[in-house]
Scaffold this active site. Structure first.
Site, PDB file in Angstrom:
ATOM      1  N   LYS A 165     -10.579  -1.985  10.661  1.00  0.00           N
ATOM      2  CA  LYS A 165     -10.868  -3.006   9.637  1.00  0.00           C
ATOM      3  C   LYS A 165     -11.310  -4.299  10.318  1.00  0.00           C
ATOM      4  O   LYS A 165     -12.362  -4.327  10.958  1.00  0.00           O
ATOM      5  CB  LYS A 165      -9.672  -3.161   8.717  1.00  0.00           C
ATOM      6  CG  LYS A 165      -9.348  -1.829   8.021  1.00  0.00           C
ATOM      7  CD  LYS A 165      -8.365  -1.938   6.895  1.00  0.00           C
ATOM      8  CE  LYS A 165      -8.095  -0.553   6.314  1.00  0.00           C
ATOM      9  NZ  LYS A 165      -7.333  -0.582   5.064  1.00  0.00           N
TER      10      LYS A 165
ATOM     11  N   ASP B  25       2.905  -5.093   7.867  1.00  0.00           N
ATOM     12  CA  ASP B  25       1.659  -4.336   7.772  1.00  0.00           C
ATOM     13  C   ASP B  25       0.509  -5.338   7.798  1.00  0.00           C
ATOM     14  O   ASP B  25       0.218  -6.000   6.801  1.00  0.00           O
ATOM     15  CB  ASP B  25       1.657  -3.522   6.475  1.00  0.00           C
ATOM     16  CG  ASP B  25       0.332  -2.808   6.220  1.00  0.00           C
ATOM     17  OD1 ASP B  25      -0.557  -2.869   7.087  1.00  0.00           O
ATOM     18  OD2 ASP B  25       0.201  -2.209   5.137  1.00  0.00           O
TER      19      ASP B  25
ATOM     20  N   GLN C  81      -4.812  -5.775   6.857  1.00  0.00           N
ATOM     21  CA  GLN C  81      -5.860  -6.614   6.259  1.00  0.00           C
ATOM     22  C   GLN C  81      -6.028  -7.966   6.938  1.00  0.00           C
ATOM     23  O   GLN C  81      -6.898  -8.741   6.536  1.00  0.00           O
ATOM     24  CB  GLN C  81      -5.554  -6.831   4.772  1.00  0.00           C
ATOM     25  CG  GLN C  81      -5.587  -5.564   3.935  1.00  0.00           C
ATOM     26  CD  GLN C  81      -6.957  -4.916   3.900  1.00  0.00           C
ATOM     27  OE1 GLN C  81      -7.980  -5.573   4.038  1.00  0.00           O
ATOM     28  NE2 GLN C  81      -6.967  -3.594   3.727  1.00  0.00           N
TER      29      GLN C  81
ATOM     30  N   CYS D 292      -4.764   2.500  -3.844  1.00  0.00           N
ATOM     31  CA  CYS D 292      -3.511   2.982  -3.229  1.00  0.00           C
ATOM     32  C   CYS D 292      -2.393   1.940  -3.314  1.00  0.00           C
ATOM     33  O   CYS D 292      -1.527   1.882  -2.442  1.00  0.00           O
ATOM     34  CB  CYS D 292      -3.721   3.382  -1.767  1.00  0.00           C
ATOM     35  SG  CYS D 292      -4.986   4.636  -1.518  1.00  0.00           S
TER      36      CYS D 292
ATOM     37  N   HIS E 291       0.857  -1.187   0.000  1.00  0.00           N
ATOM     38  CA  HIS E 291       0.000   0.000   0.000  1.00  0.00           C
ATOM     39  C   HIS E 291       0.893   1.236   0.000  1.00  0.00           C
ATOM     40  O   HIS E 291       2.051   1.186   0.426  1.00  0.00           O
ATOM     41  CB  HIS E 291      -0.880  -0.041   1.257  1.00  0.00           C
ATOM     42  CG  HIS E 291      -1.970   0.959   1.303  1.00  0.00           C
ATOM     43  ND1 HIS E 291      -1.769   2.260   1.700  1.00  0.00           N
ATOM     44  CD2 HIS E 291      -3.306   0.851   1.025  1.00  0.00           C
ATOM     45  CE1 HIS E 291      -2.918   2.910   1.675  1.00  0.00           C
ATOM     46  NE2 HIS E 291      -3.868   2.085   1.271  1.00  0.00           N
TER      47      HIS E 291
END
Length: 386
Positions: A200, A174, A177, A338, A97
């Site tokens: 999220k 990261d 998600q 993104c 991202h």
């Protein structure tokens, strides 16, 4: 409305999240460390408890190394800019991202770091052999996503973490998600820095994120200011978490995140993942039957999260997304997400991609309505102006 843009933010939230935020705002929304003792003990205790919940979620031994931020973007910037020094070499991937790519590009453009980017194949899988070959004497950081926010491909972070650990390289993950839907163990996976997005799959509100800093990792600060502690000093405190939490904390966001984590832990990560993948499997099976639909990424269920990227052949993603919303009241995400390098690698930078992403609250009925709508569009393009 059928909402399937949960990779952007999950909605709706569990009822307990709404209730806890409302209670905090109405009953005890004081400023921690700055309220002269009036009602402060409860809010400080509750914030401490949420740190403990985050630590439990990721199997971290020390909850004081759980840092609250305004979101995953700030957490990634703090991690990247805090750990790197002039002359360092960094390895990242085409899956990333812009929250990872843009801070790294800024440092590269300023000639502070060297940057290597690992390629993906047409299923969105990383070339881990290339990653190992890119390691140099001055490689100090490897940064990868845990799963793509565009096509859902899961990265083998345990393997990369082991490689980084054996070579003395800091590993930043990261997990925007995956946290809440895939098991994460910072100890077993050898993760040095872990970023979570509270809004999220952890079902918290927008505006709250987390950076976990493992023992032995030292970061420079991104911002400095009041912390409510060591106030006689004009220098930023060295104790954690205060060192990295200058300014007023997002108390409502933290409390909402705690309620979201409660929902995740009570429901069970395995149960949430199983339900989301059941819907994903149904969607992919239906997409395969529709004329001119192109599905991207690895279609094996265990290699992905509940994020599906697809296109209708030769149709701009933005056009298809608009028709789904305006004609069928279905909210997807259409565009470039993104993630520019992924779209370049998959040859979709000109038309973008349509993304459907599920949460625990979506249903089979909604999947079937989406498939029916896509079938109507694919078989009647002229009717919809395509």
């Amino acid at each position: 409305m059928i909402y399937v843009n949960n990779a952007a933010t999950t909605w709706p939230k569990p009822e307990g999240v709404y209730q806890q935020i409302n209670s905090c705002m109405r009953d005890f929304g004081y400023n921690p460390g700055r309220s002269g003792g009036v009602g402060i003990s409860r809010i400080e205790r509750d914030i401490f408890n949420v740190r403990t919940k985050v630590a439990k979620l990721i199997n971290a031994a020390n909850s004081s190394r759980v840092i609250f931020t305004s979101g995953a973007t700030e957490a990634l910037n703090l991690a990247i800019k805090g750990v790197l020094r002039k002359g360092d070499h960094v390895i990242t991937t085409e899956l990333e991202h812009n929250s990872v790519l843009r801070p790294l590009r800024k440092l590269e453009k300023s000639k502070l770091i060297e940057l290597s980017i690992i390629q993906i194949d047409q299923k969105g899988r990383l070339n881990l052999k290339q990653l190992e070959e890119e390691i140099q004497e001055n490689t100090t950081l490897i940064v990868t996503t845990h799963a793509s926010n565009v096509i859902g491909s899961i990265v083998d972070i345990k393997r990369i973490g082991g490689l980084a650990h054996n070579r003395g390289i800091t590993y930043l993950v990261d997990a925007a998600q995956t946290a809440g839907v895939v098991e994460i163990d910072v100890e077993k996976m050898k993760i040095d820095l872990l970023v979570l997005a509270g809004h999220k799959s952890l079902y918290g509100p927008p505006g709250i994120g987390v950076l976990y800093i493992n023992e032995g990792i030292e970061l420079d600060t991104l911002i400095e200011g009041g912390t409510g502690s060591d106030s006689l000093s004009t220098y930023q405190p060295t104790i954690l978490p205060d060192r990295y939490e200058a300014g007023t904390l997002n108390t409502m966001g933290i409390i909402g995140l705690g309620a979201g984590i409660d929902f995740v832990l009570e429901t069970g990560i395995a149960q949430i993942r199983a339900e989301e993948l059941r819907l994903t499997k149904r969607l992919i099976a239906g997409l395969k039957k529709i004329n001119d639909i192109i599905i991207y990424g690895d279609l094996e269920m265990e290699a992905r999260v509940a994020v599906v990227g697809f296109n209708l052949k030769e149709i701009a993603a933005a056009d298809l997304g608009y028709i789904l919303e305006s004609h069928f009241n279905i909210s997807v995400r259409a565009g470039l997400h993104c993630a520019p390098l992924l779209h370049q690698a998959l040859h979709t930078k000109k038309i973008g991609m349509v993304r459907v992403s599920f949460s625990y609250f979506n249903t089979e009925e909604e999947v079937d309505i989406i498939l029916e709508a896509l079938s109507k569009i694919a078989n009647n393009k002229e009717e919809f102006g395509l």
